[in-house]
Design a protein around this motif. Structure first.
Motif, PDB file in Angstrom:
ATOM      1  N   SER A 109       0.833  -1.210   0.000  1.00  0.00           N
ATOM      2  CA  SER A 109       0.000   0.000   0.000  1.00  0.00           C
ATOM      3  C   SER A 109       0.861   1.250   0.000  1.00  0.00           C
ATOM      4  N   HIS A 110       1.890   1.244   0.843  1.00  0.00           N
ATOM      5  CA  HIS A 110       2.780   2.398   0.894  1.00  0.00           C
ATOM      6  C   HIS A 110       3.516   2.585  -0.424  1.00  0.00           C
ATOM      7  N   THR A 111       3.916   1.474  -1.050  1.00  0.00           N
ATOM      8  CA  THR A 111       4.618   1.552  -2.337  1.00  0.00           C
ATOM      9  C   THR A 111       3.717   2.152  -3.419  1.00  0.00           C
ATOM     10  N   SER A 112       2.464   1.714  -3.455  1.00  0.00           N
ATOM     11  CA  SER A 112       1.526   2.253  -4.443  1.00  0.00           C
ATOM     12  C   SER A 112       1.258   3.728  -4.195  1.00  0.00           C
ATOM     13  N   THR A 113       1.147   4.114  -2.915  1.00  0.00           N
ATOM     14  CA  THR A 113       0.927   5.535  -2.593  1.00  0.00           C
ATOM     15  C   THR A 113       2.124   6.384  -3.005  1.00  0.00           C
ATOM     16  N   LEU A 114       3.329   5.853  -2.796  1.00  0.00           N
ATOM     17  CA  LEU A 114       4.543   6.576  -3.196  1.00  0.00           C
ATOM     18  C   LEU A 114       4.589   6.766  -4.711  1.00  0.00           C
ATOM     19  N   LEU A 115       4.228   5.723  -5.459  1.00  0.00           N
ATOM     20  CA  LEU A 115       4.203   5.831  -6.918  1.00  0.00           C
ATOM     21  C   LEU A 115       3.161   6.858  -7.366  1.00  0.00           C
ATOM     22  N   LEU A 116       1.989   6.850  -6.724  1.00  0.00           N
ATOM     23  CA  LEU A 116       0.949   7.822  -7.057  1.00  0.00           C
ATOM     24  C   LEU A 116       1.424   9.241  -6.748  1.00  0.00           C
ATOM     25  N   ALA A 117       2.137   9.417  -5.633  1.00  0.00           N
ATOM     26  CA  ALA A 117       2.651  10.742  -5.282  1.00  0.00           C
ATOM     27  C   ALA A 117       3.657  11.230  -6.321  1.00  0.00           C
ATOM     28  N   GLN A 118       4.475  10.338  -6.853  1.00  0.00           N
ATOM     29  CA  GLN A 118       5.412  10.724  -7.914  1.00  0.00           C
ATOM     30  C   GLN A 118       4.670  11.228  -9.151  1.00  0.00           C
ATOM     31  N   LEU A 119       3.632  10.526  -9.543  1.00  0.00           N
ATOM     32  CA  LEU A 119       2.857  10.935 -10.719  1.00  0.00           C
ATOM     33  C   LEU A 119       2.166  12.276 -10.478  1.00  0.00           C
ATOM     34  N   LEU A 120       1.607  12.465  -9.277  1.00  0.00           N
ATOM     35  CA  LEU A 120       0.922  13.725  -8.975  1.00  0.00           C
ATOM     36  C   LEU A 120       1.910  14.891  -8.927  1.00  0.00           C
ATOM     37  N   THR A 121       3.105  14.632  -8.427  1.00  0.00           N
ATOM     38  CA  THR A 121       4.120  15.688  -8.381  1.00  0.00           C
ATOM     39  C   THR A 121       4.510  16.126  -9.783  1.00  0.00           C
ATOM     40  N   GLN A 122       4.696  15.162 -10.680  1.00  0.00           N
ATOM     41  CA  GLN A 122       5.010  15.507 -12.072  1.00  0.00           C
ATOM     42  C   GLN A 122       3.870  16.291 -12.712  1.00  0.00           C
ATOM     43  N   ALA A 123       2.634  15.918 -12.399  1.00  0.00           N
ATOM     44  CA  ALA A 123       1.479  16.633 -12.975  1.00  0.00           C
ATOM     45  C   ALA A 123       1.413  18.064 -12.463  1.00  0.00           C
ATOM     46  N   GLU A 124       1.737  18.269 -11.177  1.00  0.00           N
ATOM     47  CA  GLU A 124       1.675  19.615 -10.607  1.00  0.00           C
ATOM     48  C   GLU A 124       2.703  20.549 -11.246  1.00  0.00           C
ATOM     49  N   LYS A 125       3.827  20.005 -11.689  1.00  0.00           N
ATOM     50  CA  LYS A 125       4.828  20.835 -12.368  1.00  0.00           C
ATOM     51  C   LYS A 125       4.271  21.420 -13.658  1.00  0.00           C
TER      52      LYS A 125
END
Length: 293
Positions: free
Chosen positions: A78-94
């Motif tokens: 679960s933590h791994t999937s959340t970390l991957l999702l956070a990476q994608l959201l961070t790239q989108a926010e840029k």
């Protein structure tokens, strides 16, 4: 969609990498569960017979061990999937994008079966060919990827429009320069024409003086009686020459003044001034566009 997730080549490879990582973690979890049974076997199963209570105790201990192992692995997943999702959201926010996560689709059996088929196909290809990779043709993208592509195309079109504007302004600067030169040539021609008329009159008077001097010298040889009269004529002629020159200079100044007051001169001057201002503005804009590039 079948076994194709509808991703471009780059995102397709990213999905494969995540599946490989998840597969590796899943195998490690299964090995952990197997180790729980091996530990029970090595520590408890050494007698031939066991009572019901002893069996229950061993089963409970095994259940606790497996429960702890699975809880730790599922939590880590679960933590791994959340970390991957956070990476994608961070790239989108840029890129100033807002992504949405449809959690309800995570229980969609049809989509889960498609992911399973995709994993089975990719893992079989990797196992059979080693470095071989499935090549997918890009398809129509949606969401953030489509917004990024649209923004890139918009910027390219804007860049092309700016280049067109720069070329037009360069042409306008060139045309304005040519017109400026043409106007300056016309003004110079008018000044030269005015000056040439005055110079012609002065040359005529100088010619008359020279003729009088020649006539005086010719007559002085014949008689000295008319010297006073001739000298008087010569002096008078020189005064006339000086007066004429002054009148010509005055007339030239008046002509220039009158010419400057004419509508043609004012129009030429106004046109020249406006063109000079346009050239300054165009050059300033051109420097600005060149600086943006």
């Amino acid at each position: 969609m079948g076994e194709n997730l509808g991703l471009n080549n780059h995102h397709h490879q990213q999905a494969i990498n995540f599946i490989r990582f998840s597969r590796y973690k899943r195998l490690q979890s299964l090995k952990g569960v197997e180790q729980c049974f091996h530990d029970l076997e090595d520590s408890k199963l050494y007698d031939d017979t066991y009572t019901i209570d002893e069996v229950k105790e061993m089963i409970n201990e095994l259940m606790k061990s497996v429960h702890n192992e699975m809880d730790m692995e599922l939590l880590n997943s679960s933590h791994t999937s959340t970390l991957l999702l956070a990476q994608l959201l961070t790239q989108a926010e840029k890129w100033h994008l807002k992504l949405n996560c449809d959690v309800s689709e995570l229980e969609n059996r049809e989509l889960l079966e498609q992911i399973a088929a995709f994993e089975e196909k990719e893992m079989s290809i990797s196992a059979g060919t080693g470095d071989s990779k499935l090549k997918l043709n890009p398809i129509n993208q949606t969401g953030g990827a489509e917004l990024l592509n649209n923004e890139i195309e918009r910027l390219k079109a804007e860049n092309r429009n700016l280049l067109t504007v720069v070329k037009k302004q360069e042409q306008a600067v060139s045309d304005s320069g040519k017109l400026n030169k043409s106007l300056m040539t016309q003004i110079n021609d008018l000044n030269l024409a005015t000056k040439s008329k005055g110079d012609s009159a002065v040359r005529d008077l100088e010619k008359q003086v020279a003729e009088l001097q020649v006539d005086l010298q010719s007559k002085s040889k014949d008689s000295t009686m008319g010297d006073g009269e001739l000298m008087s004529d010569l002096t008078s002629t020189k005064h006339e020459l000086l007066r004429t020159r002054k009148e010509l200079e005055t007339a030239s100044e008046e002509l220039n003044l009158k010419f400057q007051q004419t509508s043609a001169y004012k129009n030429l001057k106004d046109m020249l001034t406006k063109k000079n201002e346009q050239i300054k503005i165009l050059r300033k804009n051109l420097q600005q566009y060149e600086g943006d590039e």
